[in-house]
Design an enzyme around this catalytic site. Structure first.
Site, PDB file in Angstrom:
ATOM      1  N   THR A 123      31.040  58.816 -33.051  1.00 56.95           N
ATOM      2  CA  THR A 123      30.376  57.835 -32.191  1.00 56.95           C
ATOM      3  C   THR A 123      31.276  56.682 -31.729  1.00 56.95           C
ATOM      4  O   THR A 123      31.395  56.408 -30.534  1.00 56.95           O
ATOM      5  CB  THR A 123      29.154  57.262 -32.929  1.00 56.95           C
ATOM      6  OG1 THR A 123      28.250  58.344 -33.141  1.00 56.95           O
ATOM      7  CG2 THR A 123      28.461  56.173 -32.122  1.00 56.95           C
ATOM      8  N   ASP A 128      28.027  60.672 -26.204  1.00 58.96           N
ATOM      9  CA  ASP A 128      29.357  60.494 -26.797  1.00 58.96           C
ATOM     10  C   ASP A 128      29.968  61.782 -27.336  1.00 58.96           C
ATOM     11  O   ASP A 128      31.192  61.927 -27.383  1.00 58.96           O
ATOM     12  CB  ASP A 128      29.319  59.409 -27.895  1.00 58.96           C
ATOM     13  CG  ASP A 128      28.189  59.618 -28.893  1.00 58.96           C
ATOM     14  OD1 ASP A 128      27.311  60.483 -28.669  1.00 58.96           O
ATOM     15  OD2 ASP A 128      28.169  58.907 -29.920  1.00 58.96           O
TER      16      ASP A 128
HETATM   17  P1  AMP Z   1      27.765  58.860 -36.274  1.00 57.39           P
HETATM   18  O1  AMP Z   1      26.706  59.862 -36.029  1.00 57.39           O
HETATM   19  O2  AMP Z   1      28.069  58.726 -37.726  1.00 57.39           O
HETATM   20  O3  AMP Z   1      29.006  59.092 -35.473  1.00 57.39           O
HETATM   21  O4  AMP Z   1      27.215  57.439 -35.808  1.00 57.39           O
HETATM   22  C1  AMP Z   1      25.923  57.246 -35.244  1.00 57.39           C
HETATM   23  C2  AMP Z   1      25.366  55.956 -35.728  1.00 57.39           C
HETATM   24  O5  AMP Z   1      26.159  54.863 -35.269  1.00 57.39           O
HETATM   25  C3  AMP Z   1      23.995  55.607 -35.192  1.00 57.39           C
HETATM   26  O6  AMP Z   1      22.964  56.245 -35.890  1.00 57.39           O
HETATM   27  C4  AMP Z   1      23.938  54.101 -35.387  1.00 57.39           C
HETATM   28  O7  AMP Z   1      23.365  53.792 -36.621  1.00 57.39           O
HETATM   29  C5  AMP Z   1      25.399  53.694 -35.413  1.00 57.39           C
HETATM   30  N1  AMP Z   1      25.702  52.796 -34.291  1.00 57.39           N
HETATM   31  C6  AMP Z   1      25.678  53.069 -32.985  1.00 57.39           C
HETATM   32  N2  AMP Z   1      26.029  52.002 -32.239  1.00 57.39           N
HETATM   33  C7  AMP Z   1      26.286  51.014 -33.116  1.00 57.39           C
HETATM   34  C8  AMP Z   1      26.715  49.654 -32.980  1.00 57.39           C
HETATM   35  N3  AMP Z   1      26.926  49.115 -31.777  1.00 57.39           N
HETATM   36  N4  AMP Z   1      26.907  48.942 -34.109  1.00 57.39           N
HETATM   37  C9  AMP Z   1      26.696  49.498 -35.326  1.00 57.39           C
HETATM   38  N5  AMP Z   1      26.294  50.773 -35.523  1.00 57.39           N
HETATM   39  C10 AMP Z   1      26.086  51.524 -34.436  1.00 57.39           C
HETATM   40 ZN    ZN Z   2      27.414  59.561 -31.739  1.00 55.27          ZN
HETATM   41 ZN    ZN Z   3      26.130  61.368 -35.281  1.00 54.63          ZN
END
Ligand code: AMP
Ligand code: ZN
Ligand code: ZN
Length: 420
Positions: free
Chosen positions: A83, A249
């Site tokens: 992300t 993303d």
């Molecule tokens: P991942 O699937 O581990 O790559 O990350 C996804 C998670 O990133 C989402 O479920 C959110 O909780 C977190 N996330 C997205 N945008 C933000 C942000 N601006 N600040 C903090 N956490 C975020």
């Molecule tokens: Zn993501």
């Molecule tokens: Zn994810």
């Protein structure tokens, strides 16, 4: 009395229905006079929306938006397909190795600090960000911007925040997000942002918890679809020269719990690993040496590779060239990269039903979307796969912003989507 209660109930319904979140205002400047005549862009991110979900789940609004607007077959994310690295690639036009956010979690030796998406003080630390987000480029050129969440938007980068922004709150209801975005576009033209972002996490969360093929993921797709439909319906009433760009993303892969491999099962490797800082699990793991020599790094890595079945470890700067994941001190002294669909870790860990983070060049599970509609985009136009770093120069062109610094993305790849 009865009348008063009814009035109070009606009042609370109305105020709930129009609830907007309190956002932060970083400056009180106006749009420059030239900016007032420029178009508007709203960039919406649906986290974890795989490139084929529109065909797979037929969400009403997005299906129509894709068909009638400009779109690509799929959007190729940057490595690693996580992300934070990818939101930053979209918003800076640079590979993660160049914008500095090389993972959701990593260690930065030069400042001796770990970065994690769960650590608010780290994500607000300017020193991690080494490329210019589009909102900064715009603010520098006299254009007001706003972010309803975007990784990196809570840090002051090159001296600027977006004019209006919010601290991330996972639980903020969709309606609150939408009402605030509407409020921004209803501001007087001197204060109205010409570039804004909006973010939804639901599809990614469902993909992790239930897998990309689950009914819960389908339901999340429909939920987000309805919210965007409502927002666009309201935005259309404002009659602004507004372009809406919808991206994701990365995609999502279905995981089999059997496809897990431990890194370094032998006692010798385990002992060697004690002198490393280990960050990550799943598709990619970083090993940062503490006091050990480079020779020790090589020896440990070779020992691991000898028994590795479904992953391969590479020394820093020796990862496959096409991943563009080199030349950054934040990448481990060696990294282990798992094969598609395989999860690796140095200690036993449970795995989710769905995940992402694997190479964007092995199959298309990691691919995402780019759909755009508005006065600056061609109608009913579709082209092949493009890289997500190519979005930045396209948005800068539409907003008439000059790019005078180095980026990795190329306007020629996304130019076909734009009306001349
Ligand atoms: P991942 O699937 O581990 O790559 O990350 C996804 C998670 O990133 C989402 O479920 C959110 O909780 C977190 N996330 C997205 N945008 C933000 C942000 N601006 N600040 C903090 N956490 C975020
Ligand atoms: Zn993501
Ligand atoms: Zn994810």
């Amino acid at each position: 009395m009865k009348k008063l209660i009814i009035i109070l109930i009606l009042f609370s319904i109305v105020s709930c229905a129009t609830k907007t979140s309190k956002y932060l205002t970083s400056n009180d400047t106006n749009n420059s006079k030239q900016t007032e005549d420029k178009p508007y862009v709203l960039l919406i991110s649906i986290d974890g929306y795989r490139w084929d979900y529109t065909e797979k789940y037929s969400p009403k609004f997005l299906t129509n938006f894709m068909k009638t607007g400009s779109s690509v077959k799929s959007l190729r994310p940057s490595y690693p397909t996580k992300t934070f690295p990818n939101h930053l690639s979209i918003i800076t036009g640079r590979y993660p190795m160049n914008h500095g956010i090389i993972g959701n979690r990593f260690y930065a030796p030069s400042i001796d600090r770990s970065y994690s998406l769960r650590d608010r003080s780290a994500i607000e630390d300017t020193r991690f960000y080494t490329a210019k987000p589009l909102w900064v480029l715009a603010e520098e050129q006299g254009m007001k911007t706003a972010t309803y969440f975007w990784p990196g938007s809570e840090a002051k980068i090159d001296g600027s925040f977006p004019s209006y922004y919010l601290k991330y709150n996972h639980g903020t209801p969709h309606d609150e997000r939408i009402n605030t975005v509407l409020k921004w576009f209803k501001m007087p033209k001197e204060k109205r942002p010409h570039f804004a972002t909006l973010y939804f996490h639901d599809v990614d969360s469902a993909g992790h918890n239930y897998g990309p093929n689950a009914s819960e993921t389908e339901a999340a797709v429909h939920k987000v679809d309805k919210s965007i439909e409502r927002l666009v319906h309201e935005l259309n009433k404002l009659n602004l020269p507004l372009n809406i760009v919808i991206v994701s993303d990365h995609g999502m892969a279905e995981l089999d719990e059997k496809n897990v491999e431990l890194i370094g099962k032998s006692k010798k490797v385990k002992t060697n690993l004690e002198s490393f800082k280990i960050v990550g699990k799943g598709p990619l793991v970083h090993f940062y040496r503490s006091n050990s020599s480079f020779k020790y790094v090589t020896r440990t890595m070779n020992l691991i590779n000898k028994n590795a079945k479904h992953f391969k470890c590479y020394k820093k700067n020796k990862t496959p060239k096409y991943l563009n994941f080199r030349k950054n001190k934040r990448i481990g002294d060696f990294v282990c990269i798992a094969d598609r669909g395989w999860s690796i870790s140095h200690e036993p860990k449970s795995i989710p039903k769905g995940n992402h983070g694997w190479s964007q060049f092995e199959g298309t599970d990691m691919h995402s979307i780019l759909y755009a509609k508005g006065p600056n985009f061609k109608s009913a136009f579709k082209q092949g796969t493009v890289n997500n770093i190519d979005i930045y120069p396209m948005l800068a062109k539409i907003l008439d912003l000059k790019i005078e610094h180095e980026i990795d993305g190329k306007i020629k790849n996304t130019m076909p989507l734009i009306k001349e």
